[in-house]
Design a protein around this motif. Structure first.
Motif, PDB file in Angstrom:
ATOM      1  N   SER A   1      13.468  -6.907 -15.366  1.00  0.00           N
ATOM      2  CA  SER A   1      12.925  -6.364 -14.112  1.00  0.00           C
ATOM      3  C   SER A   1      12.224  -5.027 -14.351  1.00  0.00           C
ATOM      4  O   SER A   1      11.175  -4.757 -13.761  1.00  0.00           O
ATOM      5  N   TYR A   2      12.780  -4.189 -15.239  1.00  0.00           N
ATOM      6  CA  TYR A   2      12.122  -2.914 -15.544  1.00  0.00           C
ATOM      7  C   TYR A   2      10.813  -3.129 -16.301  1.00  0.00           C
ATOM      8  O   TYR A   2       9.831  -2.422 -16.060  1.00  0.00           O
ATOM      9  N   LEU A   3      10.782  -4.099 -17.209  1.00  0.00           N
ATOM     10  CA  LEU A   3       9.526  -4.389 -17.906  1.00  0.00           C
ATOM     11  C   LEU A   3       8.449  -4.819 -16.917  1.00  0.00           C
ATOM     12  O   LEU A   3       7.305  -4.375 -16.997  1.00  0.00           O
TER      13      LEU A   3
ATOM     14  N   ILE B   1       4.930  -2.955 -16.090  1.00  0.00           N
ATOM     15  CA  ILE B   1       3.646  -3.654 -16.170  1.00  0.00           C
ATOM     16  C   ILE B   1       2.853  -3.447 -14.885  1.00  0.00           C
ATOM     17  O   ILE B   1       1.659  -3.152 -14.920  1.00  0.00           O
ATOM     18  N   ALA B   2       3.512  -3.572 -13.752  1.00  0.00           N
ATOM     19  CA  ALA B   2       2.825  -3.343 -12.473  1.00  0.00           C
ATOM     20  C   ALA B   2       2.339  -1.900 -12.378  1.00  0.00           C
ATOM     21  O   ALA B   2       1.287  -1.630 -11.786  1.00  0.00           O
ATOM     22  N   MET B   3       3.063  -0.981 -12.968  1.00  0.00           N
ATOM     23  CA  MET B   3       2.695   0.433 -12.897  1.00  0.00           C
ATOM     24  C   MET B   3       1.523   0.801 -13.800  1.00  0.00           C
ATOM     25  O   MET B   3       1.083   1.951 -13.788  1.00  0.00           O
TER      26      MET B   3
ATOM     27  N   THR C   1      -4.529   9.009 -19.930  1.00  0.00           N
ATOM     28  CA  THR C   1      -4.390   9.378 -18.533  1.00  0.00           C
ATOM     29  C   THR C   1      -4.036   8.116 -17.785  1.00  0.00           C
ATOM     30  O   THR C   1      -4.615   7.061 -18.021  1.00  0.00           O
ATOM     31  N   MET C   2      -3.056   8.215 -16.938  1.00  0.00           N
ATOM     32  CA  MET C   2      -2.619   7.059 -16.158  1.00  0.00           C
ATOM     33  C   MET C   2      -3.511   6.930 -14.935  1.00  0.00           C
ATOM     34  O   MET C   2      -3.696   7.894 -14.207  1.00  0.00           O
ATOM     35  N   PRO C   3      -4.060   5.754 -14.727  1.00  0.00           N
ATOM     36  CA  PRO C   3      -4.822   5.562 -13.492  1.00  0.00           C
ATOM     37  C   PRO C   3      -3.864   5.594 -12.301  1.00  0.00           C
ATOM     38  O   PRO C   3      -2.711   5.187 -12.408  1.00  0.00           O
TER      39      PRO C   3
END
Length: 187
Positions: free
Chosen positions: A146-148, A152-154, A45-47
């Protein structure tokens, strides 16, 4: 409860009926950093909010699972360096482009003022030039990086998110001043 009445008389292609509501209820997934199901499969589950944690933090690939404070520290340093490198790469591409423009200006000015018939490269020559191919490869690398960083931020892990922001800030501090100096903003 007998469910046979749902199937009688319906063809496989009948799209006019609505599916029956489920007859059982699953509790909502927990919103912790990651929860792993029991048994053969795992459920993530994504926080949806930022959290500070270092247990069971997935990082980009299924094999990269942070499960200790030391692993998180290594990941934070790596993410910081990736973000710093991203800013450096942007600056390097700008510098390469500026050098190519200066080279074209020098070629143009080498011709006499009376003879402005400077031979120009054809679009095909420009497209296949080493400088353009290098810029293309660097651009693809920059977009991928930039997508990586965005992914990571997501993860919503605050440690990793702060590493992205801090790395980008440090990268701009290290490399951005040269851009401002080149544009004349620091003179």
């Amino acid at each position: 409860m007998d469910h046979s009445h749902h199937h009688s008389g319906m063809s496989a292609m009948d799209h006019t009926s609505t599916p029956a509501p489920p007859h059982h209820h699953h509790p909502p997934a927990t919103m912790g950093p990651h929860s792993h199901g029991q048994g053969g499969g795992s459920a993530h589950t994504m926080p949806m909010t930022f959290y500070f944690g270092y247990k069971n933090v997935g990082l980009l690939f299924s094999g990269l699972l942070i499960d200790s404070a030391a692993a998180m520290a290594v990941a934070v340093v790596a993410v910081f360096l990736l973000a710093l490198g991203y800013e450096g790469l942007k600056r390097a591409r700008e510098a390469l482009l500026r050098k190519a423009q200066e080279r074209l200006r020098a070629q143009w000015s080498s011709f006499s003022r009376s003879d402005r018939t400077c031979p120009k490269e054809t679009p095909k020559q420009q497209l296949l030039s080493a400088a353009h191919l290098l810029q293309t490869v660097l651009h693809v690398f920059q977009v991928g990086l930039s997508y990586l960083l965005m992914l990571i931020a997501m993860t919503y892990n605050a440690y990793l998110g702060l590493a992205v922001v801090a790395g980008a800030g440090a990268g701009y501090w290290l490399f951005g001043w040269k851009k401002a100096e080149d544009s004349g903003a620091l003179r």
